[in-house]
Each structure stands twice: as C-alpha cells, then as structure tokens.
Enzyme design. Sequence first.
Site, PDB file in Angstrom:
ATOM      1  N   GLY A 290       1.264  -1.745  -0.020  1.00 50.64           N
ATOM      2  CA  GLY A 290       0.426  -0.310  -0.179  1.00 50.64           C
ATOM      3  C   GLY A 290       0.983   1.451   0.136  1.00 50.64           C
ATOM      4  O   GLY A 290       1.883   0.903  -0.148  1.00 50.64           O
ATOM      5  N   ILE A 408      -0.342   1.983  12.312  1.00 50.82           N
ATOM      6  CA  ILE A 408      -0.783   2.595  11.730  1.00 50.82           C
ATOM      7  C   ILE A 408      -1.528   3.270  12.185  1.00 50.82           C
ATOM      8  O   ILE A 408      -2.696   2.134  11.135  1.00 50.82           O
ATOM      9  CB  ILE A 408       0.303   2.614  10.746  1.00 50.82           C
ATOM     10  CG1 ILE A 408       0.815   1.993   9.538  1.00 50.82           C
ATOM     11  CG2 ILE A 408      -0.083   4.151   8.980  1.00 50.82           C
ATOM     12  CD1 ILE A 408       1.997   2.501  10.291  1.00 50.82           C
ATOM     13  N   LYS A 412      -8.404  10.751  11.138  1.00 52.24           N
ATOM     14  CA  LYS A 412      -9.709  10.193  10.852  1.00 52.24           C
ATOM     15  C   LYS A 412     -11.176   9.092  12.200  1.00 52.24           C
ATOM     16  O   LYS A 412     -11.778   9.087  12.199  1.00 52.24           O
ATOM     17  CB  LYS A 412     -10.821   9.336   9.971  1.00 52.24           C
ATOM     18  CG  LYS A 412     -10.248  10.167   8.782  1.00 52.24           C
ATOM     19  CD  LYS A 412     -10.496   9.327   7.692  1.00 52.24           C
ATOM     20  CE  LYS A 412      -9.493  10.634   6.581  1.00 52.24           C
ATOM     21  NZ  LYS A 412      -8.716  11.054   6.383  1.00 52.24           N
ATOM     22  N   GLY A 453      -0.488  12.012  -2.280  1.00 52.16           N
ATOM     23  CA  GLY A 453      -0.107  10.659  -3.129  1.00 52.16           C
ATOM     24  C   GLY A 453      -0.108   9.854  -3.199  1.00 52.16           C
ATOM     25  O   GLY A 453      -0.369   8.687  -3.383  1.00 52.16           O
ATOM     26  N   SER A 455      -3.495   6.367  -2.124  1.00 47.88           N
ATOM     27  CA  SER A 455      -4.152   6.316  -3.330  1.00 47.88           C
ATOM     28  C   SER A 455      -5.200   6.493  -3.503  1.00 47.88           C
ATOM     29  O   SER A 455      -5.769   6.944  -3.803  1.00 47.88           O
ATOM     30  CB  SER A 455      -4.302   4.410  -3.104  1.00 47.88           C
ATOM     31  OG  SER A 455      -4.900   4.272  -2.001  1.00 47.88           O
ATOM     32  N   VAL A 458      -6.376  13.803  -2.871  1.00 49.67           N
ATOM     33  CA  VAL A 458      -6.705  13.932  -4.267  1.00 49.67           C
ATOM     34  C   VAL A 458      -5.871  15.299  -4.871  1.00 49.67           C
ATOM     35  O   VAL A 458      -6.903  15.052  -5.717  1.00 49.67           O
ATOM     36  CB  VAL A 458      -7.962  15.536  -2.859  1.00 49.67           C
ATOM     37  CG1 VAL A 458      -9.054  14.481  -2.213  1.00 49.67           C
ATOM     38  CG2 VAL A 458      -6.847  16.446  -2.663  1.00 49.67           C
ATOM     39  N   THR A 475     -15.610  18.160  -2.629  1.00 49.98           N
ATOM     40  CA  THR A 475     -17.113  17.702  -1.927  1.00 49.98           C
ATOM     41  C   THR A 475     -17.648  19.149  -1.900  1.00 49.98           C
ATOM     42  O   THR A 475     -18.783  19.209  -1.564  1.00 49.98           O
ATOM     43  CB  THR A 475     -17.052  16.123  -0.985  1.00 49.98           C
ATOM     44  OG1 THR A 475     -15.436  16.885  -0.058  1.00 49.98           O
ATOM     45  CG2 THR A 475     -15.878  15.394  -1.660  1.00 49.98           C
TER      46      THR A 475
END
Length: 631
Positions: A290, A408, A412, A453, A455, A458, A475
């Site tokens: 990832g 990790i 949020k 950068g 995945s 934005v 948004t």
Amino acid sequence: MFLISRIFEFSRFSKRLISLCIDSVFIFISFWGAFYFRLDNVDIFSESEYWYLFTTILIISALSFARLGLYRAVLRFINSQALWAVVAGVVISTFCLITLSFYFEITLPRSVPLIYFCFSILLVGGSRLTVRALVERGNNYNKEPILIYGAGSAGVQLATALTQGPEYHVVAFVDDERAKQGTVIKGIRVYSPAEIENIIKTKKVKKVSLALPSATRSRRKEILLSLESLPIGVFTIPGISELVDGSAKVSEFKEVGIEDLLGRDAVVPKQNLMTANITDKVVLVTGAGGSIGSELCRQIILQKPSKLVLFELSEFALYSIEKELNSINLDKHLEIEILPVMGSVQKENRLETVYQSFNVQTVYHAAAYKHVPLVELNVVEGVRNNIFGTLYAAKAAISAGVEKFVLISTDKAVRPTNIMGTTKRMAELVLQSLAKEQSKTNFTMVRFGNVLGSSGSVVPLFRKQIKEGGPVTLTHPDITRFFMTIPEAAQLVIQAGAMGKGGDVFVLDMGQSVKIKDLAEKMIKLSGFTLKSDTNPLGDIAIECTGLRPGEKLYEELLIGDDVIGTSHERIMTANEVMLDWKALEKILVKLDKACHEFNHEKIRELLLEAPTAFNPKDGICDLVWTANKQ
C-alpha cells in the site's frame, strides 16, 4: 538560413568536405590579406615563392584542423573545445608560416604573422560561431519561450540542455541574488524577480521553471505564491538528491509538488530512533504494497534489517514492492533478505505461523481499508479488516513473542463520523487493552492525517482533472485537511514506534490544516490556467462542489482531548486517550464478531455507538448489501 538548413541535410562526408573548402578559402584570404594589409600593393601576388609558401601553409593548416578534430565537431552544437581546436590549428599554421619563410629565405614583414593569425581566428572561428548563432536563432522561432527562476549551476545546466533540445527557448534568467542581476550567462540576461511580469508580457512567456533544487520548501512556497497570480505554468526540476544519485536529469520537468505549496520543511530523522527497532532485526510490514506500507518498506530497508518480510493480500502490489526493494538492495549493495508473503490479516493462524517461521521481532501494521466512502458502503469488511485484522495481528504477535508492534492509525479515528474512522479507533482500543493486559509485546499506535500521493489523495485526482480541462471537483467549499509527504510520515512512524513504552498513542505534528478549495485554485493557476467563476466566466477551469460523501467530515482532528504531551522529537507528541480493560473490550468484540457473521448492520452500528469511540455518524447505514436487501 534556408541554404544552411539544406547543407545540414547533406551526408557527414559532404559536410566535412564543404567545411574544408570554406576553411581553405579563409586561409587564402588570411594569407594574402595579411600581406596586402601590411604592404598595400599587389606586386607580391606575382611572385612564385609566396605561392609555394601559401600552398604549404594551406596543406599544413588543413591537416592540423583535421588532426585536432575540428571537422568532427557538429556546427550547431559547437563548444569551447572546438574553438580551442581552431586556435591551436591557427597557432600551428602561423608558426609554420614564420619557420618556412625563414627556411626558404622569403621576405616576411614581422607584423604579417600577427595579422595572419588574427584574420584566421576571425574567419575560421567566427564563421562557426556565426553559423551556430544563425541555426539557434532559426530554431528558436519554432520553440516555446521559457523563463528559468534560478541562475545557479542547476539553472545554467537546464538552459544548456533546453537550448540543445527541440522544445524550449530560454529567454531570461531570474535570480534573487543581486550580484547576478544584470549579468549575462550563456548569452541569457539575468533579471530581478520584480521584472518577471514585464518579461512575461514582452517575451510572451507561458512557462517558468524553478531551477532551485537545494532551496527549502518554505522558500519555494514564497516563490510560488509570488508567481500564482501570473498567467503562466510553473514547473520544477528534480531535487538535489535525485540529481546527485542519478535518478533524474536536470532537464526533466516536473509539475510543482504540493509539498512545495505547503511550504513545510521535513525534519532530519534521528538516526538512533530510525535504527532502534530495525537494524539487524527481522521486520514484518502488513499491507506492504500500500501507499504507507510500501514507503515504510523503502525506509526500513535502508536501516539494514536482517530480514524484511512483506505481508500483503494483493498479488500485484506484493510483486511491485518486492521488485522495487530488490532493485534498491542491488543498487545499494545491502544484501538484505526480502521475503514476499501473501496473506490476509483476517487469518490469525496464517499470521502466527509467519511470525514464528521467520522469528519476527518488529511488526508495522499498515494493512487497513482506509477509503472513507468505500468502507461506508462495505461495513462488514471494513470492521473485519480494520478491527479484527488488527486484533488477530496483535494476538499472533503475542503468541509468537514479537518484541514491537506499531499500528498505523489515522486522524479520522478522532471523534469519527464514519465507519472507517470508528474501526481505526477500535483498533487503537484493542492495542491499548492488550498492552495493559500483558507486557510481552510492546504495542504502539501512531496517528496522522492525509499523506500526499496516497491512493486516496485528492492531489492526483486534481492533476488528472486539470489535464483534462476540468472541472475540478471537491465535496465542499469549506473542507480542510492535514497533509504530510509519504516519506516524512513513514520516517516519523518509525521514530515514534521506537519511542513507545507500551500502549502509547503518538500523534504526528501535521502543521496547519489546508483548505482544499485553496489547494485546487493554486494547482489550477500554477498549471498555467485561469479559474473559471461567476466573476470570471471566461476562465479556463471551474471548481465544482459535489457535496459531502457518506461519512465525510468537514474538518479532521488529531486529538480527542487536549491532554497532549511533547516528546524528545519536535514533530511527535503523545496523547492520553480513553481506554478499556481487556475484559470489557472483549465482550464488545465478541458481539461485534457475531453481528458481522450475521450481516446484522443495525447491531454493528449499535455496538460501535456504545463503544468509547465517540462515534457520531452523520449518515444512516449506507452498506450496499444492506441497502439492496432493504429494497
């Protein structure tokens, strides 16, 4: 100009023959011109011994020029080496003129060799410079004018490379250093930054390249802010580290990095913290393919672990990161054993077997579903992967005797309004409870915001939309986010992990939050486009607001409370968060496991609301399967 262009289309031999013939004419003019200039009569032209002398000098000059490589030089790319060949050849020719006249007892006024030397240099050398200038001038009509910000060595190298290329014509340098302003470098004038707007108008410049590879990000941000209002596209050249290690060339243009817009300089990592859990140890990274996991692997391999185990569910992601790490291994002569292991963190027995088989000492748990809207639409898998995946990875670590386990986490997880953030806060609670329950494995959590950068970032989306001519979509006009580069985040995760005593929640200093709309506007302007809006309906690219997605917050936070303590590292803080003992948390996990097995989304939401996660959903249940069954 047309004639010169036609000559350049001839074969190599033909062009050399033409150069030889023209040089012979120049030697003829220089020889007889020197005598005429000195004696001011034409009687000498009828004396045969002077013709014999001229013939000998002509042959010697031609051979000297050929021997010195003058006819191998390409006229349109002629450089100082070729000009030195002209000087050396003319010196030999002049010396032979003096020697042969003495040997043949031919009368030679003392000033004639000097006049001959000057004429030859002027004609043979000057003709080549003139041709090069004419060719460059003709080519420049078809090239795009460009301005280079930075008249240092990188700027000069860039100007040289662009001059020889087919695309750009450098019309000016701009530099902050007063000593350089007003000077001429490589035939290009250096101006002060105050004159940029005038240069753009008079020379019709559409692009500016920042040739400042060693400038700090804060300085680059200042320059970008000064260029933002101008109708030009701004590009950069690779950084100094990329130029030094040969991974990039000075002439390779890049779009302006968002890290430059943020203006935040990375802190040099503390080497003792970077090596503490890695050097000479067996390290495993879950989610190794990832965005964060792969960068962790790149940083880890440089600290020379004895083995690096890549644990990844995606076959392609695992293949890609293994190939890249093996290339680093080879280039840097590290000889580190890299072990690509396929598997899911939702299988505890697989994890435990892998830990035990390779005697894993340090685990960096980066495997998770992190895309907020997707997890909102796939609740059960989000809970399974993020909560139970962490639980299984941690319990397997305890069973296998792993020394250090670093989770990790994310900003949020703080007062979450979505399933993703709630599952990550639950994952933190799992590790906090296990850390309190036992002391065998040191559990540490590191919480930070968005990385540039990744995945789900934005930034790549905005770049793609700008290239396609817009519109750029966001948004909400007031939405803000914290940003950090992936390499800096990975380095800080490693350092924070080394500082953990057990059950610690570390928070990375993300700097100031960024308004996404402002970021989009800057990207549009620095790409050379104008913003289309109500006040500017003729602009190039518009920004459209599509509305907040399921579970999305306007603002992100890094702390639940204000109880934060600094550490020995200026970018790492530690937070004291609410936690549960293992018995209380285990009851919730058992019920949650049953609810997931039964696809009981109402019960899942109820349990997540009851847990001490501060979950405050803004939307109803959005799971696609649940919605389909309800319909």
